[in-house]
Enzyme design. Structure first.
Site, PDB file in Angstrom:
ATOM      1  N   HIS A   1      37.554  41.459  34.784  1.00 50.80           N
ATOM      2  CA  HIS A   1      36.320  42.452  35.247  1.00 50.80           C
ATOM      3  C   HIS A   1      35.474  42.048  33.163  1.00 50.80           C
ATOM      4  O   HIS A   1      34.870  42.987  33.052  1.00 50.80           O
ATOM      5  CB  HIS A   1      36.918  43.879  34.817  1.00 50.80           C
ATOM      6  CG  HIS A   1      35.618  44.884  35.713  1.00 50.80           C
ATOM      7  ND1 HIS A   1      34.591  44.702  35.244  1.00 50.80           N
ATOM      8  CD2 HIS A   1      36.166  46.132  36.511  1.00 50.80           C
ATOM      9  CE1 HIS A   1      34.173  45.950  35.823  1.00 50.80           C
ATOM     10  NE2 HIS A   1      34.752  46.383  36.605  1.00 50.80           N
TER      11      HIS A   1
ATOM     12  N   HIS B   1      42.111  48.709  40.962  1.00 50.39           N
ATOM     13  CA  HIS B   1      42.104  47.838  40.065  1.00 50.39           C
ATOM     14  C   HIS B   1      43.708  47.950  39.378  1.00 50.39           C
ATOM     15  O   HIS B   1      44.433  48.210  38.358  1.00 50.39           O
ATOM     16  CB  HIS B   1      41.407  47.764  38.823  1.00 50.39           C
ATOM     17  CG  HIS B   1      40.023  47.669  39.155  1.00 50.39           C
ATOM     18  ND1 HIS B   1      39.838  46.594  40.122  1.00 50.39           N
ATOM     19  CD2 HIS B   1      38.449  47.866  38.728  1.00 50.39           C
ATOM     20  CE1 HIS B   1      38.784  46.489  40.141  1.00 50.39           C
ATOM     21  NE2 HIS B   1      37.757  47.495  39.038  1.00 50.39           N
TER      22      HIS B   1
ATOM     23  N   GLU C   1      33.475  40.203  40.423  1.00 48.01           N
ATOM     24  CA  GLU C   1      35.035  39.396  39.796  1.00 48.01           C
ATOM     25  C   GLU C   1      34.648  38.224  41.708  1.00 48.01           C
ATOM     26  O   GLU C   1      34.436  39.980  42.670  1.00 48.01           O
ATOM     27  CB  GLU C   1      35.007  40.635  40.182  1.00 48.01           C
ATOM     28  CG  GLU C   1      34.523  42.157  39.323  1.00 48.01           C
ATOM     29  CD  GLU C   1      34.424  43.165  39.505  1.00 48.01           C
ATOM     30  OE1 GLU C   1      35.972  44.044  39.789  1.00 48.01           O
ATOM     31  OE2 GLU C   1      33.759  44.095  39.121  1.00 48.01           O
TER      32      GLU C   1
END
Ligand code: BGC
Length: 396
Positions: A222, A151, A361
């Site tokens: 998220h 991420h 996601e």
């Protein structure tokens, strides 16, 4: 009731930053240890906007609420572009908060759920061995997830303060300029994310970006969803349908092997609606690696609303609330909240219990920069990155 930027700016000014020191929320939080405890006033109005006013990295944070006229409200802070709550009507018309969130910006910052509700960038999901090559050059990144980058690195877009503008009651524009080589990624990246609540009860997320040097980009969000309501227990009874015949199997560090494999005959098959919990504990290597579902689905490209791909349908078994996801992205990471362990107190007073929420996601596939056969995540200097995802809610 309208919740415009003006209202929050005025309220925030009136209450002052000193109000952030008010620890009544923390007191309330520590009193509620029962994982099933839910405040009866878990409504958009019960979120105290003053608790989202702070200075982080010299920039001001605030809370913004987006509404439509169909009973949907979304609360978002410009700290990480984080969703603090999504309220939609259930089958009885009762406002239900279907997204986990915190009651203050401080709680978001201190939480060990680093990505809770946040915008994710520059690269959503994992990059293997924390490096990639572009135009013949190797770019080392931070290894923040075992040997890999997760991420966007140590301080990704979830932890920066975005510039915010609220042009109307249903729209929030967030802007962030990521400097050249921030977290090891080349190019100054100008990012704009527009959140809006549509008249048909969808949360639309419109992501765009430009760069001044060739780079890689994979933006996502998220949010953690529990369609029965925050604090209503595990999500194992939710039903899911994912419009994907294939997925990208992973190694033990959750990096794709590079193959696309059929879901048929595996517990990852959600081509027909099935409960999240029905096969989650099956004896399956992929489920072991993910400690449950934590996999990228290769979307079939099934035509859905808004001219986009229908990615998935999730339904809360108690609330009757469904969430349909439509996207331009080729992949969907279905993550069943396997790493949550009741270490955080959510805004309702409930804990972030194991498998108490899921993430869905929309994305390009994990490790695409090192997998030439996957759809490319490269953004060339001067090109425009643009991608749209809708999370649409209904109930019956
Ligand atoms: C990843 C999980 C990770 C989680 C952290 C998800 O997107 O797939 O592996 O643990 O993010 O919040």
């Amino acid at each position: 009731m309208s919740h415009s930027l003006k209202f929050f700016a005025v309220a925030a000014l009136a209450l002052g930053i000193a109000a952030c020191n008010d620890n009544s929320a923390e007191k309330k939080e520590s009193a509620a240890t029962d994982s099933t405890a839910v405040k009866t006033d878990d409504t958009p109005e019960s979120l105290d906007s003053a608790k989202f006013v702070a200075m982080i990295d010299g920039k001001k944070t605030a809370l913004y609420q987006l509404t439509n006229h169909k009973g949907m409200t979304v609360a978002i802070t410009n700290y990480g572009g984080r969703i603090a709550g999504i309220w939609v009507p259930d089958k009885e018309g009762k406002q239900t908060d279907v997204a986990w969130g915190m009651s203050s910006v401080d709680a978001f910052e201190k939480s060990d759920m680093a990505y809770l509700g946040a915008l994710i960038g520059r690269y959503g999901n994992r990059i293997g061995h924390a490096q990639f090559q572009l135009d013949g050059k190797t770019y080392p990144l931070a290894a923040n997830d075992g040997p890999n980058t997760l991420h966007g690195g140590k301080k990704g877009f979830q932890a920066v303060v975005w510039d915010a503008a609220q042009p109307n009651d249903s729209t929030l524009e967030l802007m962030y300029t990521s400097p050249d080589m921030e977290e090891g990624f080349p190019g100054t990246l100008n990012v704009k994310v527009v959140y809006s609540v549509t008249a048909d009860n969808a949360l639309k997320i419109d992501y765009s970006a430009t760069t001044d040097k060739n780079t890689i980009v994979n933006l996502t969000n998220h949010a953690y969803f529990n369609l029965n309501g925050e604090g209503s227990g595990e999500i194992l009874g939710h039903t899911v349908q994912i419009y994907a015949d294939k997925y990208t199997p992973v190694d033990s560090t959750l990096i794709p092997t590079g193959k696309l494999e059929p879901v048929a005959g595996t517990p990852l098959d959600f081509t027909k609606p099935a409960a999240i919990g029905a096969r989650i504990n099956d004896d399956n290597e992929q489920l072991k690696f993910g400690k449950g579902y934590d996999h990228n689905y290769v979307l079939n490209g099934t035509k859905g609303l808004y001219g986009l791909t229908h990615a998935a349908t999730f339904t809360g078994d108690k609330s009757g609330i469904s969430m349909d996801i439509y996207t331009q992205e080729p992949g969907l990471q279905f993550y069943s909240g396997n790493f949550n362990k009741s270490t955080n107190t959510l805004k309702s007073g409930a804990k972030d219990i194991h498998r108490g929420a899921f993430a869905a996601e929309t994305q390009h596939f994990p490790d695409s920069p090192n997998k030439p056969a996957f759809p490319s995540t490269e953004l060339k200097a001067g090109q425009q990155y643009h991608t749209v995802t809708y999370y649409k809610f209904s109930s019956k």
